[in-house]
Motif scaffolding. Structure first.
Motif, PDB file in Angstrom:
ATOM      1  N   LEU A 231       4.992 -13.820  31.489  1.00  0.00           N
ATOM      2  CA  LEU A 231       5.546 -13.800  32.832  1.00  0.00           C
ATOM      3  C   LEU A 231       5.082 -12.507  33.477  1.00  0.00           C
ATOM      4  O   LEU A 231       5.508 -11.418  33.082  1.00  0.00           O
ATOM      5  CB  LEU A 231       7.069 -13.891  32.799  1.00  0.00           C
ATOM      6  N   ARG A 232       4.176 -12.616  34.457  1.00  0.00           N
ATOM      7  CA  ARG A 232       3.566 -11.444  35.087  1.00  0.00           C
ATOM      8  C   ARG A 232       4.108 -11.297  36.504  1.00  0.00           C
ATOM      9  O   ARG A 232       3.780 -12.063  37.388  1.00  0.00           O
ATOM     10  CB  ARG A 232       2.043 -11.593  35.103  1.00  0.00           C
ATOM     11  N   ARG A 233       4.948 -10.277  36.679  1.00  0.00           N
ATOM     12  CA  ARG A 233       5.521  -9.992  37.997  1.00  0.00           C
ATOM     13  C   ARG A 233       4.551  -9.117  38.766  1.00  0.00           C
ATOM     14  O   ARG A 233       4.100  -8.087  38.271  1.00  0.00           O
ATOM     15  CB  ARG A 233       6.859  -9.282  37.855  1.00  0.00           C
ATOM     16  N   THR A 234       4.213  -9.545  39.984  1.00  0.00           N
ATOM     17  CA  THR A 234       3.318  -8.766  40.834  1.00  0.00           C
ATOM     18  C   THR A 234       4.109  -8.044  41.911  1.00  0.00           C
ATOM     19  O   THR A 234       5.230  -8.437  42.248  1.00  0.00           O
ATOM     20  CB  THR A 234       2.270  -9.665  41.513  1.00  0.00           C
ATOM     21  N   ASP A 235       3.513  -7.024  42.449  1.00  0.00           N
ATOM     22  CA  ASP A 235       4.089  -6.278  43.558  1.00  0.00           C
ATOM     23  C   ASP A 235       3.848  -7.079  44.832  1.00  0.00           C
ATOM     24  O   ASP A 235       2.692  -7.296  45.210  1.00  0.00           O
ATOM     25  CB  ASP A 235       3.422  -4.906  43.642  1.00  0.00           C
ATOM     26  N   PRO A 236       4.901  -7.535  45.523  1.00  0.00           N
ATOM     27  CA  PRO A 236       4.698  -8.382  46.696  1.00  0.00           C
ATOM     28  C   PRO A 236       4.031  -7.656  47.859  1.00  0.00           C
ATOM     29  O   PRO A 236       3.507  -8.299  48.766  1.00  0.00           O
ATOM     30  CB  PRO A 236       6.111  -8.828  47.077  1.00  0.00           C
ATOM     31  N   TRP A 237       4.024  -6.345  47.844  1.00  0.00           N
ATOM     32  CA  TRP A 237       3.413  -5.605  48.950  1.00  0.00           C
ATOM     33  C   TRP A 237       1.914  -5.477  48.791  1.00  0.00           C
ATOM     34  O   TRP A 237       1.208  -5.240  49.749  1.00  0.00           O
ATOM     35  CB  TRP A 237       4.038  -4.227  49.074  1.00  0.00           C
ATOM     36  N   ARG A 238       1.410  -5.633  47.553  1.00  0.00           N
ATOM     37  CA  ARG A 238      -0.038  -5.521  47.368  1.00  0.00           C
ATOM     38  C   ARG A 238      -0.656  -6.820  46.878  1.00  0.00           C
ATOM     39  O   ARG A 238      -1.851  -7.018  46.940  1.00  0.00           O
ATOM     40  CB  ARG A 238      -0.383  -4.377  46.435  1.00  0.00           C
ATOM     41  N   GLY A 239       0.146  -7.724  46.293  1.00  0.00           N
ATOM     42  CA  GLY A 239      -0.374  -8.979  45.766  1.00  0.00           C
ATOM     43  C   GLY A 239      -1.026  -8.784  44.411  1.00  0.00           C
ATOM     44  O   GLY A 239      -0.903  -7.730  43.779  1.00  0.00           O
ATOM     45  N   ILE A 240      -1.733  -9.817  43.973  1.00  0.00           N
ATOM     46  CA  ILE A 240      -2.411  -9.764  42.677  1.00  0.00           C
ATOM     47  C   ILE A 240      -3.480  -8.680  42.731  1.00  0.00           C
ATOM     48  O   ILE A 240      -4.319  -8.662  43.630  1.00  0.00           O
ATOM     49  CB  ILE A 240      -3.052 -11.121  42.326  1.00  0.00           C
ATOM     50  N   ALA A 241      -3.440  -7.797  41.749  1.00  0.00           N
ATOM     51  CA  ALA A 241      -4.414  -6.713  41.647  1.00  0.00           C
ATOM     52  C   ALA A 241      -5.317  -6.962  40.443  1.00  0.00           C
ATOM     53  O   ALA A 241      -5.010  -7.790  39.572  1.00  0.00           O
ATOM     54  CB  ALA A 241      -3.688  -5.373  41.505  1.00  0.00           C
ATOM     55  N   ALA A 242      -6.410  -6.224  40.381  1.00  0.00           N
ATOM     56  CA  ALA A 242      -7.348  -6.360  39.269  1.00  0.00           C
ATOM     57  C   ALA A 242      -6.634  -6.154  37.931  1.00  0.00           C
ATOM     58  O   ALA A 242      -6.914  -6.868  36.962  1.00  0.00           O
ATOM     59  CB  ALA A 242      -8.500  -5.376  39.423  1.00  0.00           C
TER      60      ALA A 242
END
Length: 175
Positions: A144-155
């Motif tokens: 389960l990979r939570r992303t930062d909603p302000w930057r989106g999926i990052a490398a």
């Protein structure tokens, strides 16, 4: 000859992971489409088309897990250069059927759809209740990979997911 092992699933949210939102960073959010979107959605220009190739290169089966439902295939997939993807079946449940109010509406549905297959879930709203529920109710492996909603999926997110998926292949849990 044994039956082939199905690929792991990757459940993908749109708002937050693919469309960053919230206060823009200095200089604003990057945009990737010079013209307004014909659909009228004001944030679709924030979808980075390079993510499509990166996601398609992962050794998994992509599945939309988003409130966009089939609209993700009509409006988001073409921006990413992806074909139409399966869509997570939204299971109707009321508060009485939830074990915990903090459990995301997608959690039960994606565990049911995975049906024991290994899966990744990329979302900006994953919480402790979701992690605990998946650990208790899913017999296969899950990331389960939570992303930062302000930057989106990052490398870095894609690196972690790719390494996890390749690790499954090394232990024979995915093709």
């Amino acid at each position: 000859m044994p039956a082939p092992v199905p690929l792991p699933l990757l459940f993908l949210d749109v708002d937050g992971p693919l469309i960053p939102f919230g206060p823009p960073p200095p200089g604003g959010h990057p945009t990737y489409a010079p013209d307004p979107d014909p659909s009228g959605h004001p944030l679709l220009a924030r979808v980075n088309p390079a993510l499509g190739a990166a996601l398609a290169a992962l050794p998994c089966e992509l599945v939309w897990a988003t409130t966009w439902m089939d609209d993700a295939n009509a409006l988001v997939a073409p921006r990413l250069g992806l074909p139409a993807l399966p869509v997570l079946d939204r299971q109707e449940e009321d508060a009485a059927t939830r074990e915990h109010e903090a459990l995301h509406w997608k959690t039960r549905a994606l565990v049911a759809q995975a049906a024991g297959r290994p899966f990744v879930w990329i979302d900006d709203e994953i919480g402790r209740a979701d992690r605990d529920w998946v650990a208790a109710h899913h017999p296969g492996r899950a990331l389960l990979r939570r992303t930062d909603p302000w930057r989106g999926i990052a490398a870095g997110d894609l690196d972690v997911v790719g390494e996890w998926l390749r690790g499954l292949r090394r232990v024979g849990e995915g093709l």
